[in-house]
Design a protein around this motif. Structure first.
Motif, PDB file in Angstrom:
ATOM      1  N   TYR A  40       0.847  -1.193   0.000  1.00 15.19           N
ATOM      2  CA  TYR A  40       0.000   0.000   0.000  1.00 15.19           C
ATOM      3  C   TYR A  40       0.884   1.244   0.000  1.00 15.19           C
ATOM      4  N   SER A  41       0.406   2.300  -0.648  1.00 19.07           N
ATOM      5  CA  SER A  41       1.046   3.591  -0.458  1.00 19.07           C
ATOM      6  C   SER A  41       0.652   4.096   0.919  1.00 19.07           C
ATOM      7  N   ILE A  42       1.312   5.139   1.383  1.00 21.00           N
ATOM      8  CA  ILE A  42       1.049   5.623   2.738  1.00 21.00           C
ATOM      9  C   ILE A  42      -0.359   6.203   2.863  1.00 21.00           C
TER      10      ILE A  42
ATOM     11  N   ASN B 256      -3.569   3.578  -1.028  1.00 17.39           N
ATOM     12  CA  ASN B 256      -3.793   3.008  -2.358  1.00 17.39           C
ATOM     13  C   ASN B 256      -3.049   1.681  -2.486  1.00 17.39           C
ATOM     14  N   ILE B 257      -3.714   0.684  -3.084  1.00 18.37           N
ATOM     15  CA  ILE B 257      -3.065  -0.614  -3.277  1.00 18.37           C
ATOM     16  C   ILE B 257      -2.137  -0.530  -4.476  1.00 18.37           C
ATOM     17  N   ILE B 258      -0.870  -0.807  -4.241  1.00 20.57           N
ATOM     18  CA  ILE B 258       0.142  -0.805  -5.299  1.00 20.57           C
ATOM     19  C   ILE B 258       0.267  -2.201  -5.894  1.00 20.57           C
TER      20      ILE B 258
ATOM     21  N   LEU C 230      11.921 -14.421  -0.264  1.00 25.65           N
ATOM     22  CA  LEU C 230      11.214 -13.886  -1.420  1.00 25.65           C
ATOM     23  C   LEU C 230      11.923 -12.650  -1.956  1.00 25.65           C
ATOM     24  N   SER C 231      12.131 -12.605  -3.255  1.00 31.45           N
ATOM     25  CA  SER C 231      12.643 -11.427  -3.947  1.00 31.45           C
ATOM     26  C   SER C 231      11.655 -11.079  -5.042  1.00 31.45           C
ATOM     27  N   LEU C 232      10.943  -9.969  -4.863  1.00 30.29           N
ATOM     28  CA  LEU C 232       9.877  -9.585  -5.773  1.00 30.29           C
ATOM     29  C   LEU C 232      10.268  -8.311  -6.517  1.00 30.29           C
ATOM     30  N   PRO C 233      10.425  -8.382  -7.838  1.00 28.49           N
ATOM     31  CA  PRO C 233      10.733  -7.156  -8.577  1.00 28.49           C
ATOM     32  C   PRO C 233       9.497  -6.260  -8.665  1.00 28.49           C
ATOM     33  N   ILE C 234       9.594  -5.072  -8.108  1.00 27.90           N
ATOM     34  CA  ILE C 234       8.492  -4.123  -8.105  1.00 27.90           C
ATOM     35  C   ILE C 234       9.097  -2.726  -8.152  1.00 27.90           C
TER      36      ILE C 234
END
Length: 113
Positions: A64-66, A69-71, A82-86
């Motif tokens: 979530y953004s601060i 909002n769901i990112i 876990l390594s998640l590219p975002i």
């Protein structure tokens, strides 16, 4: 005079004893809650990759953004290392929420560096 001093000492002693008895009863209820959060979970964001270490099993990851909002909303099969590219905007704060398959929820705040 000696009787009033003795009575005063007795009252102070009984008051201290009753307070310590209440605190030991309170720690019985707090102690299991503390044990839940002693698990070491590492979450950090570096080089456009969100890294999570210290969890096992399946779960759901939400970023979530601060302002709420769901990112990102992803169901994951393996949460271990876990390594998640975002891609997150640098110098902004985000809230990471992880819900495991046994309904434990972990939240963590990060600042994208």
């Amino acid at each position: 005079m000696k009787f009033t001093k003795l009575l005063l000492c007795f009252l102070i002693y009984s008051l201290c004893f009753s307070i310590s008895a209440k605190t030991t009863q309170l720690t019985k209820f707090i102690f299991p809650i503390v044990n839940i959060y002693q698990k070491k979970i590492t979450i950090f964001y570096k080089n456009n990759t969100l890294n999570i270490k210290g969890l096992n099993g399946n779960g759901n990851l939400k970023v979530y953004s601060i302002i709420g909002n769901i990112i990102c909303d992803i169901d994951l099969q393996n949460l271990a290392n876990l390594s998640l590219p975002i891609e997150l905007i640098r110098q902004n704060m985000y809230i990471i929420r992880i819900q495991t398959s046994n309904n434990k929820i972990f939240t963590h705040k990060i600042i994208a560096q």
